[in-house]
Design a protein around this motif. Structure first.
Motif, PDB file in Angstrom:
ATOM      1  N   ARG A  62       0.836  -1.212   0.000  1.00 30.07           N
ATOM      2  CA  ARG A  62       0.000   0.000   0.000  1.00 30.07           C
ATOM      3  C   ARG A  62       0.874   1.268   0.000  1.00 30.07           C
ATOM      4  NH1 ARG A  62      -4.737   1.964   0.241  1.00 30.07           N
ATOM      5  NH2 ARG A  62      -5.151   3.851   1.416  1.00 30.07           N
ATOM      6  N   ALA A  63       1.963   1.218   0.786  1.00 32.28           N
ATOM      7  CA  ALA A  63       2.877   2.372   0.827  1.00 32.28           C
ATOM      8  C   ALA A  63       3.434   2.627  -0.573  1.00 32.28           C
ATOM      9  CB  ALA A  63       4.001   2.113   1.813  1.00 32.28           C
ATOM     10  N   GLU A  64       3.822   1.551  -1.260  1.00 30.31           N
ATOM     11  CA  GLU A  64       4.375   1.713  -2.614  1.00 30.31           C
ATOM     12  C   GLU A  64       3.319   2.319  -3.553  1.00 30.31           C
ATOM     13  OE1 GLU A  64       6.327  -1.674  -4.347  1.00 30.31           O
ATOM     14  OE2 GLU A  64       6.241  -0.798  -6.355  1.00 30.31           O
ATOM     15  N   GLU A  65       2.115   1.780  -3.468  1.00 31.43           N
ATOM     16  CA  GLU A  65       1.011   2.249  -4.306  1.00 31.43           C
ATOM     17  C   GLU A  65       0.783   3.764  -4.098  1.00 31.43           C
ATOM     18  OE1 GLU A  65      -3.427   0.823  -3.983  1.00 31.43           O
ATOM     19  OE2 GLU A  65      -2.038  -0.858  -3.901  1.00 31.43           O
ATOM     20  N   LEU A  66       0.747   4.164  -2.823  1.00 26.21           N
ATOM     21  CA  LEU A  66       0.485   5.571  -2.510  1.00 26.21           C
ATOM     22  C   LEU A  66       1.634   6.462  -2.969  1.00 26.21           C
ATOM     23  CD1 LEU A  66      -1.071   5.150   1.053  1.00 26.21           C
ATOM     24  CD2 LEU A  66      -2.243   6.072  -0.947  1.00 26.21           C
ATOM     25  N   LEU A  67       2.876   6.016  -2.701  1.00 29.39           N
ATOM     26  CA  LEU A  67       4.022   6.842  -3.085  1.00 29.39           C
ATOM     27  C   LEU A  67       4.128   6.973  -4.604  1.00 29.39           C
ATOM     28  CD1 LEU A  67       6.602   5.678  -0.402  1.00 29.39           C
ATOM     29  CD2 LEU A  67       5.792   8.022  -0.767  1.00 29.39           C
ATOM     30  N   ARG A  68       3.782   5.908  -5.314  1.00 28.47           N
ATOM     31  CA  ARG A  68       3.771   6.003  -6.793  1.00 28.47           C
ATOM     32  C   ARG A  68       2.683   6.965  -7.248  1.00 28.47           C
ATOM     33  NH1 ARG A  68       7.232   2.675  -9.225  1.00 28.47           N
ATOM     34  NH2 ARG A  68       7.785   0.705  -8.209  1.00 28.47           N
ATOM     35  N   LEU A  69       1.539   6.869  -6.592  1.00 29.29           N
ATOM     36  CA  LEU A  69       0.404   7.726  -6.948  1.00 29.29           C
ATOM     37  C   LEU A  69       0.782   9.213  -6.884  1.00 29.29           C
ATOM     38  CD1 LEU A  69      -2.793   7.822  -7.388  1.00 29.29           C
ATOM     39  CD2 LEU A  69      -2.907   8.135  -4.932  1.00 29.29           C
ATOM     40  N   VAL A  70       1.547   9.576  -5.860  1.00 25.00           N
ATOM     41  CA  VAL A  70       1.892  11.004  -5.697  1.00 25.00           C
ATOM     42  C   VAL A  70       3.271  11.336  -6.284  1.00 25.00           C
ATOM     43  CG1 VAL A  70       0.419  11.207  -3.646  1.00 25.00           C
ATOM     44  CG2 VAL A  70       2.867  10.745  -3.363  1.00 25.00           C
ATOM     45  N   GLY A  71       3.869  10.375  -6.983  1.00 31.76           N
ATOM     46  CA  GLY A  71       5.142  10.635  -7.672  1.00 31.76           C
ATOM     47  C   GLY A  71       6.341  10.708  -6.751  1.00 31.76           C
ATOM     48  N   LEU A  72       6.317   9.974  -5.640  1.00 32.43           N
ATOM     49  CA  LEU A  72       7.438  10.056  -4.693  1.00 32.43           C
ATOM     50  C   LEU A  72       8.169   8.731  -4.495  1.00 32.43           C
ATOM     51  CD1 LEU A  72       6.137  12.322  -1.772  1.00 32.43           C
ATOM     52  CD2 LEU A  72       7.790  12.901  -3.545  1.00 32.43           C
ATOM     53  N   TRP A  73       7.866   7.731  -5.298  1.00 34.28           N
ATOM     54  CA  TRP A  73       8.465   6.423  -5.073  1.00 34.28           C
ATOM     55  C   TRP A  73       9.988   6.494  -5.166  1.00 34.28           C
ATOM     56  CZ3 TRP A  73       7.955   2.244  -2.623  1.00 34.28           C
ATOM     57  CH2 TRP A  73       8.636   1.084  -2.982  1.00 34.28           C
ATOM     58  N   ASP A  74      10.489   7.302  -6.119  1.00 29.98           N
ATOM     59  CA  ASP A  74      11.951   7.391  -6.286  1.00 29.98           C
ATOM     60  C   ASP A  74      12.625   8.097  -5.113  1.00 29.98           C
ATOM     61  OD1 ASP A  74      11.700   6.103  -8.639  1.00 29.98           O
ATOM     62  OD2 ASP A  74      11.801   7.905  -9.895  1.00 29.98           O
ATOM     63  N   PHE A  75      11.840   8.737  -4.289  1.00 32.42           N
ATOM     64  CA  PHE A  75      12.405   9.494  -3.151  1.00 32.42           C
ATOM     65  C   PHE A  75      12.169   8.785  -1.828  1.00 32.42           C
ATOM     66  CE2 PHE A  75      11.523  12.427  -6.551  1.00 32.42           C
ATOM     67  CZ  PHE A  75      12.623  13.273  -6.564  1.00 32.42           C
ATOM     68  N   ARG A  76      11.722   7.535  -1.872  1.00 37.10           N
ATOM     69  CA  ARG A  76      11.288   6.848  -0.649  1.00 37.10           C
ATOM     70  C   ARG A  76      12.391   6.738   0.394  1.00 37.10           C
ATOM     71  NH1 ARG A  76      12.134   3.655  -4.706  1.00 37.10           N
ATOM     72  NH2 ARG A  76      13.249   1.673  -4.604  1.00 37.10           N
ATOM     73  N   ASN A  77      13.646   6.671  -0.048  1.00 40.93           N
ATOM     74  CA  ASN A  77      14.731   6.512   0.936  1.00 40.93           C
ATOM     75  C   ASN A  77      15.393   7.837   1.313  1.00 40.93           C
ATOM     76  OD1 ASN A  77      14.409   3.701   1.105  1.00 40.93           O
ATOM     77  ND2 ASN A  77      15.476   3.465  -0.867  1.00 40.93           N
ATOM     78  N   ASP A  78      14.873   8.944   0.796  1.00 42.51           N
ATOM     79  CA  ASP A  78      15.446  10.253   1.125  1.00 42.51           C
ATOM     80  C   ASP A  78      14.842  10.807   2.406  1.00 42.51           C
ATOM     81  OD1 ASP A  78      17.220  10.581  -1.024  1.00 42.51           O
ATOM     82  OD2 ASP A  78      15.540  11.062  -2.344  1.00 42.51           O
ATOM     83  N   TYR A  79      15.581  11.752   3.008  1.00 37.10           N
ATOM     84  CA  TYR A  79      15.038  12.436   4.180  1.00 37.10           C
ATOM     85  C   TYR A  79      14.180  13.621   3.720  1.00 37.10           C
ATOM     86  CZ  TYR A  79      18.028   9.600   7.084  1.00 37.10           C
ATOM     87  OH  TYR A  79      18.602   8.529   7.717  1.00 37.10           O
ATOM     88  N   PRO A  80      13.212  14.024   4.532  1.00 35.46           N
ATOM     89  CA  PRO A  80      12.321  15.118   4.115  1.00 35.46           C
ATOM     90  C   PRO A  80      13.066  16.383   3.695  1.00 35.46           C
ATOM     91  CG  PRO A  80      11.473  14.075   6.086  1.00 35.46           C
ATOM     92  CD  PRO A  80      12.811  13.440   5.811  1.00 35.46           C
ATOM     93  N   SER A  81      14.250  16.635   4.292  1.00 33.09           N
ATOM     94  CA  SER A  81      14.951  17.895   4.015  1.00 33.09           C
ATOM     95  C   SER A  81      15.331  18.045   2.541  1.00 33.09           C
ATOM     96  CB  SER A  81      16.196  18.008   4.889  1.00 33.09           C
ATOM     97  OG  SER A  81      17.018  16.897   4.646  1.00 33.09           O
ATOM     98  N   VAL A  82      15.418  16.933   1.792  1.00 33.27           N
ATOM     99  CA  VAL A  82      15.782  17.079   0.376  1.00 33.27           C
ATOM    100  C   VAL A  82      14.547  17.242  -0.519  1.00 33.27           C
ATOM    101  CG1 VAL A  82      17.872  15.686   0.728  1.00 33.27           C
ATOM    102  CG2 VAL A  82      15.861  14.627  -0.295  1.00 33.27           C
TER     103      VAL A  82
END
Ligand SMILES: Nc1ncnc2c1ncn2[C@@H]1O[C@H](COP(=O)(O)OP(=O)(O)OP(=O)(O)O)[C@@H](O)[C@H]1O
Ligand SMILES: [Mg+2]
Length: 274
Positions: free
Chosen positions: A115-135
């Motif tokens: 579900r996390a993957e599905e949601l992150l892909r939906l909002v275009g953030l899957w490639d950033f999943r391992n980044d910290y919020p500051s970036v």
């Protein structure tokens, strides 16, 4: 699903010489299960205060709030909240931030990774999943916060100006994605959504009803039913019916603001001389 009865919030003075602030005066409305309701109103009229009270994160000075028939007297779990600012934990990666509610609710992460993957892909953030919020940019952080609000599939979603930091195009895309989520195509069941926004067109595009708040102290000034066909598309915004709704709501906000100014300027009755 939600009932508010004569809800009031008086903030105590911030300092010894400060004044208490009456943020919300006397708010009564309800929201049906599965309904999409937006609240619009001038800055400082108590919208965020109302969100916090609805989520059980802040005491109510007077009145009552019920969610699912239960009085709200503390945080409850069947709710997802998107705050006005993203409030991500800076020491957790994007994915770990999205999974945070599961840790709090003591649910197994593994069952929700898909579900996390599905949601992150939906909002275009899957490639950033391992980044910290500051970036991430402000808009990207807000999209991550939206995934976090949805990860545990709550039946009630409360969103406080969630898309204010997004560019117009992304905002429109997110609006349409949100409508799909709400309709249950994504999650398998329809959600109830309370959505705060400064954008009248956004409120009209998304909502079954739009609640107009008066200037502070916030009260319900008026409620508009939006009888536009669903599913709604971006093109709908150019229709005459859509623009008539937006015009009426805008003029109602103007009337409420003028009434508040007139009330402030009304001379107080002087004490009779004896
Ligand atoms: N913790 C607090 N202590 C005292 N006053 C507060 C506190 N939080 C908010 N207020 C005041 O309460 C009023 C309502 O604030 P709130 O943030 O709910 O408004 P809002 O409608 O969300 O505004 P905006 O549209 O700008 O986000 C404001 O006058 C604000 O200054
Ligand atoms: Mg606010």
């Amino acid at each position: 699903m939600i009932e508010l009865h004569h809800v009031r919030k008086l903030y105590p003075p911030r300092s010894r010489h400060g004044q208490p602030v009456l943020a919300v005066a006397d708010v009564t409305f309800d929201v049906a299960r599965g309904e999409f309701v937006s609240i619009v109103g001038p800055s400082g009229c108590g919208k965020s205060t109302l969100v916090k009270m609805l989520a059980g994160l802040m005491d109510i000075t007077a009145g009552e709030i019920y969610v699912n028939g239960q009085p709200v007297c503390g945080p409850h779990s069947d709710i997802g909240i998107v705050f006005q600012t993203p409030t991500l934990l800076k020491w957790r990666s994007v994915l770990d931030n999205v999974l945070l509610p599961l840790d709090i609710l003591r649910k197994p992460r593994l069952a929700f990774t898909e579900r996390a993957e599905e949601l992150l892909r939906l909002v275009g953030l899957w490639d950033f999943r391992n980044d910290y919020p500051s970036v991430l940019s402000g808009g990207m952080q807000q999209r991550a916060a939206l995934c976090r609000a949805l990860i545990h599939d709550p039946s009630l979603l409360v969103m406080d100006e969630p898309f204010g930091a997004l560019d117009a195009f992304t905002r429109e895309e997110m609006n349409l994605e949100l409508l799909k989520l709400w309709a249950g195509r994504e999650a398998g069941r329809q959600k109830t959504i309370v959505f705060i926004t400064h954008s009248i067109p956004e409120a009209v595009l998304l909502s079954d009803r739009v609640i107009v708040f008066s200037p502070r102290p916030g009260t319900v000034d008026s409620i508009f039913e939006i009888n536009l066909p669903r599913p709604r598309t971006a093109d709908l915004q150019y229709s005459e019916q859509f623009q008539a709704y937006a015009r009426n709501i805008r003029s109602r906000i103007g009337v409420a603001a003028n009434a508040a100014v007139a009330q402030q300027n009304t001379p107080r009755p002087t004490r009779a001389l004896v």
